[in-house]
Motif scaffolding. Sequence first.
Motif: not given
Length: 340
Positions: A106-116
């Motif tokens: 996922l390439n979304l400015d200001g967004v990071n996926i830390l855990k699923v």
Amino acid sequence: MSWLDFTELARAHGKALTKAVFKAQCEDFVVEEVLGITPTEEGEHELLWVEKIGQNTAWVAKQLAAYAGIQQRQVSYCGLKDRQAVTRQWFSLHLPGKQGPDWQQLNLDGVNILKVVRHQRKLARGCHAGNQFVIRLKEGVVAEKKLIERISRIQAQGVPNYFGAQRFGYDNHNLTRAEQWFSGEWRPKKNQQDIYWSAARAYIFNKVLNFRVKHHLWAELIKGDVLQFNDSNTLILPDKIDDAAKVKWQQAELIATGPLWGKGHLLSQEQAAEIENNLAEEEQLLTDGLVAGGVAMARRSLVVYPQQLVWQQQQDNIEISFYLPKGAYATAVVRELVDW
């Protein structure tokens, strides 16, 4: 109409210690949601632990739905988090019978996926336990002795559990819209009505609490008060407040409450009911609109106790961190320290 602004609400612990810059940049306001449950690691829902910077919660939910190829209504979260902040919160996506996409792509400015992680249920509004805050106040100098004294008072006595300014919108826009709606001048879309009901209820609650703070009654047990357990929604009605309940109130296990106005009976009595009714009568358009909308009467604690409160001061910056239960606002704590 001229509304009682959040900045005008009475303080409980005296004048602000200094003036400071608040939220100069996102990194000055860090919020971490505490879910309060353990994911089951299986089920139809995918839980995402997301860090967002400078983005609002609803926008992030919309982007997650698009990336996963599902409807936006299939994405849920516990609550809205500030945009001008670094926030970490959980989202749930309903993905029955299929795996989610590769979230690391996922390439979304200001967004990071830390855990699923998978879970058996979706996240509902308000299902989290609370939030942990780290706040940096800049360009504010306070003598250490005064800061220690104020922090100690806050730890011992708590702070007024005001609804924060964001509940009312920029320049109290949500209140103005609620007034227009209730007077028949305008009608919101169905999915927006909760915003204006919530603003109206919060405003009446803040007025009641402001009155009690101004008259040194916010942390007092007065005749007719309704008490609430600090860690649950269980209420103790006035005629059930015995000596044992008073001891629990002194130990902050029970807290006096104010009204979240709506349809139904006002549970308070005597002096507490008189204060609440008198102030509500000043906002009859709001109260009538809430009753007409079928919003149920409820109660909210007048006091909130920041937990795990620690602080440090470096040059002209003050950094504080603390935990608040869900529904409480960090700005209610900050305003007892500084103007911004």
